[in-house]
Every structure is written in C-alpha cells, then in structure tokens.
Design a protein around this motif. Structure first.
Motif, mmCIF file in Angstrom:
data_model
loop_
_atom_site.group_PDB
_atom_site.id
_atom_site.type_symbol
_atom_site.label_atom_id
_atom_site.label_comp_id
_atom_site.label_asym_id
_atom_site.label_seq_id
_atom_site.Cartn_x
_atom_site.Cartn_y
_atom_site.Cartn_z
ATOM 1 N N LEU A 94 0.848 -1.183 0.000
ATOM 2 C CA LEU A 94 0.000 0.000 0.000
ATOM 3 C C LEU A 94 0.881 1.229 0.000
ATOM 4 C CD1 LEU A 94 -2.427 -1.082 2.847
ATOM 5 C CD2 LEU A 94 -2.852 -1.249 0.404
ATOM 6 N N ARG A 132 2.814 1.392 -8.845
ATOM 7 C CA ARG A 132 1.691 0.561 -9.308
ATOM 8 C C ARG A 132 2.177 -0.421 -10.373
ATOM 9 N NH1 ARG A 132 -2.978 2.109 -7.599
ATOM 10 N NH2 ARG A 132 -4.687 1.937 -9.039
ATOM 11 N N ASN A 160 2.482 -3.496 -8.218
ATOM 12 C CA ASN A 160 1.036 -3.548 -8.027
ATOM 13 C C ASN A 160 0.620 -2.868 -6.723
ATOM 14 O OD1 ASN A 160 -1.601 -4.183 -8.805
ATOM 15 N ND2 ASN A 160 -1.573 -6.113 -7.682
ATOM 16 N N LYS A 198 -1.131 -0.523 -4.187
ATOM 17 C CA LYS A 198 -2.450 0.103 -4.098
ATOM 18 C C LYS A 198 -2.268 1.513 -3.526
ATOM 19 C CE LYS A 198 -4.208 -3.735 -5.456
ATOM 20 N NZ LYS A 198 -4.414 -3.899 -6.866
ATOM 21 N N THR A 199 -2.958 2.473 -4.116
ATOM 22 C CA THR A 199 -2.818 3.872 -3.708
ATOM 23 C C THR A 199 -3.960 4.275 -2.786
ATOM 24 O OG1 THR A 199 -1.744 4.379 -5.816
ATOM 25 C CG2 THR A 199 -2.608 6.249 -4.549
ATOM 26 N N ILE A 200 -3.587 4.758 -1.606
ATOM 27 C CA ILE A 200 -4.547 5.236 -0.616
ATOM 28 C C ILE A 200 -4.291 6.724 -0.442
ATOM 29 C CG2 ILE A 200 -5.485 4.930 1.702
ATOM 30 C CD1 ILE A 200 -5.346 2.303 -0.039
ATOM 31 N N GLU A 241 -5.444 8.236 -9.923
ATOM 32 C CA GLU A 241 -5.953 6.872 -9.777
ATOM 33 C C GLU A 241 -5.756 6.449 -8.325
ATOM 34 O OE1 GLU A 241 -5.180 2.492 -11.799
ATOM 35 O OE2 GLU A 241 -4.104 4.242 -12.541
ATOM 36 N N ASP A 285 -7.135 3.753 -5.083
ATOM 37 C CA ASP A 285 -7.868 2.543 -4.723
ATOM 38 C C ASP A 285 -8.760 2.789 -3.519
ATOM 39 O OD1 ASP A 285 -6.675 0.495 -6.624
ATOM 40 O OD2 ASP A 285 -4.880 1.400 -5.744
ATOM 41 N N LEU A 286 -8.384 3.772 -2.691
ATOM 42 C CA LEU A 286 -9.198 4.150 -1.539
ATOM 43 C C LEU A 286 -8.935 5.619 -1.237
ATOM 44 C CD1 LEU A 286 -11.151 3.247 0.740
ATOM 45 C CD2 LEU A 286 -9.106 2.767 2.119
ATOM 46 N N PHE A 334 -10.711 -2.356 3.463
ATOM 47 C CA PHE A 334 -10.064 -2.380 2.150
ATOM 48 C C PHE A 334 -8.914 -3.382 2.119
ATOM 49 C CE2 PHE A 334 -6.630 -0.988 -0.625
ATOM 50 C CZ PHE A 334 -7.272 -1.010 -1.860
ATOM 51 N N GLN A 344 -8.515 -6.870 -0.091
ATOM 52 C CA GLN A 344 -7.402 -7.074 -1.011
ATOM 53 C C GLN A 344 -6.659 -8.362 -0.699
ATOM 54 O OE1 GLN A 344 -6.508 -5.035 -3.763
ATOM 55 N NE2 GLN A 344 -8.562 -4.352 -3.282
#
Length: 185
Positions: free
Chosen positions: A4, A92, A96, A98-100, A146, A148-149, A168, A172
């Motif tokens: 994350l 990303r 991979n 995830k962007t918060i 972009e 993810d949360l 979240f 995941q």
C-alpha cells in the motif's frame, strides 16, 4: 502479500492511520510493516534532498523496501507524502501497489499544524526559520489521478478512517489469497 502506498500532505494522518492499522492487523494475526517516510529520510534516504528527482528516488527506494516485505508474505504500508503521480504510477506498475489518498483540506492542515511545519513554510521569504520545498505550500503536490481508496480525514474520525482502511486491506488480502486469484494472467 500486499503493498500500500499512502499519499497525502503533511499532517493529513498517514502515519497515524498506518500505526492504527498496524495495531489492528497485528492483533488479527497479520504480519505488517510500516515504512514511514520521515524515519527513512533519516536512515536509508538521508542522502536525498527535496528536488523533484530526489523525491522520486525517495519513493522508488521506499517502494523497493516495501516490495521486499511483500515477497516475504507481509503487508507493507508506505506512509509518505508521495507527491508526484509519476512516482505513484511507477510503484503501481512495478509492484502492483495500491494507492490510498489520505486527504485533508490545506486550511485544516494549517490549523492542525501538528509539527509546526506549515507555520515555518508560511513565513516570509528570507526569514531565518522559513521552510522551503514544503509540499502543498511552496512545493508541488499532485492530486492522485488513480486511487484505490480515498479517505478525507477532515470528514472522518481516526476510527472511521481506520475501519475503512482495514476493510479495504482485508478485501485485497482475500482476493490475493483466494483460490484462483492468480489465474487471470
């Protein structure tokens, strides 16, 4: 397991939420590591300044550290300002991640000013205590394109934001570990 990347201005709650999530997920039996940008600036990244290139290198290094944890089956959380979309996108693509987005309006952050940094950044140019290259005041912060949360810490309590974040993360992790999760290559 899962990487994350938090992003948000100073004082928005990145470290606070990372610590709360760490406590709760550890209590549930998960292995988690917090990669705190402030701490790594004093150690691994002590040689970096605050130029555009140095900030991107900082995030690249933090991403690599996070990925090393992920390879060991650990949930890794990068809690750093992470100001540039290109840096976030690179993590990303590579890992991979995830962007918060931990967001809070700048006026609220100035009022909070938990570290006294906004006060110093807002001093007149030439003042001996002036803080230059402070993201959001006299340096760039690019809002994520972009995410993810999204968590707005002016609107959510710490507990509410943490609950959303835990939900979240667990969703995941479940999608990663469920049978057939890796069959969509």
């Amino acid at each position: 397991m899962l990487l994350l990347q938090f992003t948000g201005l100073s004082g928005a709650g990145k470290t606070t939420l990372a610590r709360l999530v760490d406590q709760q997920l550890t209590a549930l039996g998960y292995s988690i590591r917090i990669i705190d940008g402030d701490i790594y600036r004093k150690t691994l990244n002590h040689d970096l300044g605050f130029s555009h290139a140095d900030r991107l290198e900082n995030i690249r290094r933090l991403g690599h550290v996070g990925y090393e944890f992920v390879q060991q089956g650990i949930i890794a959380v990068i809690a750093a300002i992470n100001p540039y979309e290109s840096g976030r996108q690179k993590l990303r693509e590579l890992y991979n991640a995830k962007t918060i987005w931990i967001d809070c309006p700048i006026q609220q952050l100035i009022l909070r000013d938990t570290k006294g940094l906004y006060h110093k950044a807002l001093l007149p140019d030439g003042h001996q205590d002036k803080l230059y290259h402070f993201t959001g005041i006299n340096d760039v912060y690019e809002n994520p394109l972009e995410v993810d949360l999204y968590l707005n810490t002016q609107q959510l309590t710490e507990e509410e934001a943490c609950k959303q974040l835990i939900h979240f993360i667990l969703s995941q992790v479940e999608s990663i570990t469920s049978p057939g999760a890796n069959q969509h290559i």
